[in-house]
Write an enzyme that holds these catalytic residues in place. Structure first.
Site, PDB file in Angstrom:
ATOM      1  N   TYR A   1     -46.441  18.852  24.765  1.00 43.06           N
ATOM      2  CA  TYR A   1     -45.762  17.637  24.856  1.00 43.06           C
ATOM      3  C   TYR A   1     -46.627  16.437  25.370  1.00 43.06           C
ATOM      4  O   TYR A   1     -46.720  15.447  24.740  1.00 43.06           O
ATOM      5  CB  TYR A   1     -44.465  17.628  25.766  1.00 43.06           C
ATOM      6  CG  TYR A   1     -43.534  16.707  25.618  1.00 43.06           C
ATOM      7  CD1 TYR A   1     -43.636  15.940  24.820  1.00 43.06           C
ATOM      8  CD2 TYR A   1     -42.419  16.954  26.426  1.00 43.06           C
ATOM      9  CE1 TYR A   1     -42.450  14.900  24.493  1.00 43.06           C
ATOM     10  CE2 TYR A   1     -41.326  16.037  26.237  1.00 43.06           C
ATOM     11  CZ  TYR A   1     -41.243  15.015  25.343  1.00 43.06           C
ATOM     12  OH  TYR A   1     -40.315  14.020  25.221  1.00 43.06           O
TER      13      TYR A   1
ATOM     14  N   GLU B   1     -49.683  10.066  19.779  1.00 43.05           N
ATOM     15  CA  GLU B   1     -48.802   9.034  19.349  1.00 43.05           C
ATOM     16  C   GLU B   1     -49.394   7.828  19.633  1.00 43.05           C
ATOM     17  O   GLU B   1     -49.282   6.692  18.987  1.00 43.05           O
ATOM     18  CB  GLU B   1     -47.358   9.390  19.666  1.00 43.05           C
ATOM     19  CG  GLU B   1     -46.878  10.472  18.899  1.00 43.05           C
ATOM     20  CD  GLU B   1     -45.375  11.076  19.500  1.00 43.05           C
ATOM     21  OE1 GLU B   1     -44.756  10.128  20.011  1.00 43.05           O
ATOM     22  OE2 GLU B   1     -45.151  12.370  19.407  1.00 43.05           O
TER      23      GLU B   1
END
Length: 242
Positions: free
Chosen positions: A164, A171
């Site tokens: 995660y 991103e």
């Protein structure tokens, strides 16, 4: 009185039968959906590995899988509907934020700005997404079939601890790499004057999106940690409704 009691019993049976039928249909659909999504992300994983083995580089990898990625990631919007109609007991807000952020990354960042498609950060979040989704959808599939192997359960609630944050880094780096191209091109922006009398700057929008990770990431991450404690360690955790 007897007739009234019998009528009540018949109605209860009919209601119970309807509930069972709805539950069966929902389970069948969810099983089909999760098998399809597992298969889709496995196809993406194999396509990525095959490309890298054949080409020996990540350059061009995104374009080779773009169509498949856009299809399966966009189709995940169905999951928001699952939560909204109640066949999955998960927060609509949490699911909506996760799905929509992915779709935004695919359609409005990576797909729209070709100059960044060969960035290492794109490959980073793609690899993380692929590993995460294969694990997640296979977990849901086996759980629905009541055939859940422990290693899949373990992977579902442990791999995210590393994946995660790494995915979020990928991103953010991708959005950051897009900023100069967005600023120069003025894409998706509206300048005044115009007939709508509205101004919008996509460059600053992306900066706001990056800043939104500061409050959102910890909430989603700690939500998963709470789920991990509940599932793996049997802790009873009371969460406020979103």
């Amino acid at each position: 009185m007897a007739s009234s009691e019998e009528d009540g019993t018949v109605e209860e049976k009919e209601n119970n039968n309807k509930k069972r039928t709805k539950s069966t249909v929902a389970t069948a659909w969810l099983t089909f959906y999760n098998i399809a999504m597992t298969a889709g992300w496995l196809v993406l994983a194999m396509a990525m590995m095959r490309f890298y083995i054949q080409k020996g580089t990540h350059r061009g990898l995104y374009r080779s899988i773009a169509r498949t990625l856009k299809f399966f990631q966009t189709f995940a919007l169905v999951e928001v509907g699952h939560c909204a109609i109640g066949i999955v007991k998960t927060s609509v807000i949490v699911t909506g934020v996760q799905v929509c952020s992915r779709i935004f990354m695919v359609w409005f960042i990576t797909n729209s700005i070709r100059q960044i498609q060969n960035e290492e950060s794109v490959i980073l979040f793609l690899v993380v997404w692929t590993m995460t989704e294969i694990t997640r959808y296979s977990y849901y599939t086996f759980n629905l079939l009541r055939l859940l192997p422990y290693f899949i359960k373990w992977a579902r609630y442990n791999l995210f601890i590393v994946l995660y944050p790494v995915g979020v880094i990928g991103e953010l780096l991708t959005i950051y790499a897009a900023l100069p191209f967005v600023r120069r091109s003025g894409m998706y922006s509206m300048r005044l004057p115009n007939k709508y009398n509205v101004s919008f700057d996509y460059y600053y929008c992306l900066i706001i999106v990056m800043l939104s990770y500061i409050p959102l990431f910890p909430q989603l991450y700690f939500h998963m940690l709470r789920q991990r404690r509940r599932v793996l360690h049997g802790e009873v955790i009371v969460e406020k409704d979103d």
